[in-house]
Scaffold this motif. Structure first.
Motif, short mmCIF file in Angstrom:
data_model
loop_
_atom_site.label_atom_id
_atom_site.label_comp_id
_atom_site.label_asym_id
_atom_site.label_seq_id
_atom_site.Cartn_x
_atom_site.Cartn_y
_atom_site.Cartn_z
N GLY A 66 44.36 38.38 41.44
CA GLY A 66 43.98 38.38 42.85
C GLY A 66 44.67 39.49 43.63
O GLY A 66 45.39 40.33 43.08
N ASN A 67 44.45 39.50 44.93
CA ASN A 67 44.94 40.57 45.78
C ASN A 67 46.39 40.38 46.21
O ASN A 67 47.05 41.34 46.59
N SER A 85 36.86 39.90 37.16
CA SER A 85 36.70 38.60 37.82
C SER A 85 35.70 38.69 38.95
O SER A 85 34.83 37.81 39.10
N ARG A 86 35.76 39.75 39.75
CA ARG A 86 34.80 39.91 40.85
C ARG A 86 33.38 40.10 40.33
O ARG A 86 32.42 39.80 41.04
N LEU A 87 33.24 40.58 39.11
CA LEU A 87 31.92 40.76 38.50
C LEU A 87 31.42 39.50 37.81
O LEU A 87 30.36 39.51 37.19
N ARG A 108 42.67 49.57 45.81
CA ARG A 108 43.67 48.54 46.08
C ARG A 108 44.91 48.72 45.19
O ARG A 108 46.04 48.42 45.59
N ALA A 109 44.69 49.22 43.99
CA ALA A 109 45.80 49.44 43.05
C ALA A 109 46.48 50.79 43.27
O ALA A 109 47.39 51.14 42.51
N GLY A 110 46.03 51.55 44.26
CA GLY A 110 46.69 52.81 44.58
C GLY A 110 46.12 54.04 43.92
O GLY A 110 46.73 55.11 43.98
N SER A 111 44.94 53.94 43.30
CA SER A 111 44.33 55.10 42.67
C SER A 111 43.47 55.84 43.69
O SER A 111 42.86 55.24 44.57
N ILE A 112 43.44 57.16 43.56
CA ILE A 112 42.76 58.03 44.53
C ILE A 112 41.54 58.64 43.87
O ILE A 112 41.62 59.21 42.78
#
Length: 438
Positions: free
Chosen positions: A234-235, A186-188, A63-67
């Motif tokens: 958040g997203n 946060s999701r964890l 989501r943050a753009g890392s590959i």
């Protein structure tokens, strides 16, 4: 999964060697088994949680753009000599030779290797910014491995690496990872506080550790109370403009023991807002500019000639997070997993195995919950009811669906919320509806 067919080697007694809660509970629940000092086999229950944490990390990094890619565990010593770190790293590095007498090492981190990959494949500044990550096993030969997965020698780690044309662009990449980490934790189900930290052997001049507060933390930490309960970004963020998120989190005082300034702490934080506690590091990010790219000649062609790229690295201890979550969320009965990473969503407890009505109702519930996409553990053994309750509390399944002959005679079942201990009597259909609505 039927418990009668699952591999779940529970221990009745607390292991003598386990000094902290997470180590004790991970051994008791059969999540891990020690194979050597600081080295553990991940048994099915622990492996399920590990994979769920890994998935969340992968999703938020993307989501943050890392590959994502995957680098090997073994590295050539010559790469580390190029950066100047081979002799400096110390005895934590496991150095080996292959059959051809080539010097190699079991990677404790991957700055050198990712720089070598970059310099061999990227040519133009137009290909930047670039952020690459992998999730791979690492090894650091700790002198005194202890506390289970919290301070082991072999561990699973997510490490990401950013490449940018200059410092300004690199700091934007840093802010992206800073924001992504807040969302990951946060999701964890963790409240992680970013704190200024020492850069250590990684190097650089900008570094933050993400700390959760726990009595068994490794070191003292100091922060403004308001940081602890700040919601995750958040997203719905503009990933190209994150300065306000970074500044909002770093404007308030927060520091690890190595960076702590007591006079500044007292001057900047009102007395009723000062938090002095123990903390567990769950993530660490660094901006280090040209520390690796310059000696290793990681350059790109720019409009006015060669540009030495600016780099950063960003680590999350994936396996360490299991211990951290348990340290933050448990009670006397066992683990209380956040639903996002629990090994199972629901445990079905058959109070009278062999009773025709109970068996039929449990089978019906088992199939219905599985069809609804829920990860179910059906406790289908002939153990007594008390032992079943204790086992499910111990491993921390968020919901228990309790089915017994007396309740069924009235058309009812019980639902137990592991986190609160609340038990609710409902009809069979209402119980299934509540467990499948998520």
């Amino acid at each position: 999964m039927r418990l009668s067919r699952f591999f779940l080697p529970l221990l009745k007694e607390n292991p003598a060697e386990a000094q902290i809660v997470s180590h004790r509970l991970m051994l008791r629940t059969g999540m891990i088994r020690q194979e050597a000092a600081g080295i553990y086999a991940w048994l099915p229950l622990g492996f399920k949680v590990l994979k769920k944490i890994e998935t969340i990390v992968e999703e938020e990094m993307a989501r943050a753009g890392s590959i994502q890619l995957l680098m090997p565990t073994l590295q050539l010593a010559d790469l580390w000599r190029e950066s100047g770190r081979y002799e400096d790293y110390g005895q934590e590095m496991l150095r080996i030779k292959d059959r051809h007498e080539r010097e190699m090492l079991y990677g404790p981190t991957n700055e050198e290797m990712i720089t070598e990959i970059f310099r061999g494949t990227v040519r133009s500044y137009k290909d930047l910014p670039l952020n690459l990550f992998h999730i791979q096993w690492k090894f650091r030969d700790e002198q005194r491995p202890r506390f289970g997965v919290m301070r082991g020698r072999e561990f699973l780690m997510k490490d990401a690496y950013s490449f940018d044309v200059d410092e300004a662009a690199a700091r934007k990449s840093y802010n992206r990872m800073f924001t992504a980490y807040l969302n990951i934790f946060s999701r964890l189900g963790l409240k992680a506080v970013p704190m200024r930290a020492d850069t250590g052997p990684i190097g650089g001049d900008l570094s933050h550790e993400f700390i959760i507060l726990a009595d068994t933390g490794e070191s003292a930490v100091f922060c403004h109370e308001d940081l602890i309960n700040m919601p995750a970004p958040g997203n719905d963020v503009d990933w190209d403009n994150l300065e306000h998120i970074f500044e909002g989190r770093t404007a308030l005082y927060a520091a690890t023991e190595e960076m702590h300034d007591d006079a500044r702490f007292k001057a900047e934080v009102p007395e009723d807002k000062r938090v002095s506690a123990r903390g567990i590091e769950v993530g660490h990010i660094f901006y280090f500019g040209e520390k690796y790219s310059k000696p290793m000649r990681a350059v790109v062609n720019g409009p006015d000639g060669e540009i030495t790229v600016h780099m950063g690295s960003y680590g999350v201890g994936v396996s360490r997070l299991l211990g951290a979550i348990i340290e933050a969320s448990h009670d006397e009965a066992g683990i209380i997993w956040p639903e996002s990473v629990a090994p199972f969503d629901v445990a079905i407890i058959n109070l009278r195995q062999g009773d025709e009505a109970c068996d039929a109702a449990c089978e019906k519930a088992y199939k219905a919950l599985q069809s609804a996409g829920r990860d179910v553990l059906y406790h289908d053994t002939d153990e007594r009811a008390g032992a079943k309750f204790a086992a499910m509390d111990l491993i921390g399944v968020p919901w228990q669906l309790i089915i017994g002959p007396k309740g069924l005679a009235d058309g009812q079942v019980e639902l137990k919320d592991r986190a609160t201990g609340e038990r609710l009597t409902v009809s069979f259909d209402a119980g299934l509806a509540q467990l499948t609505k998520a």
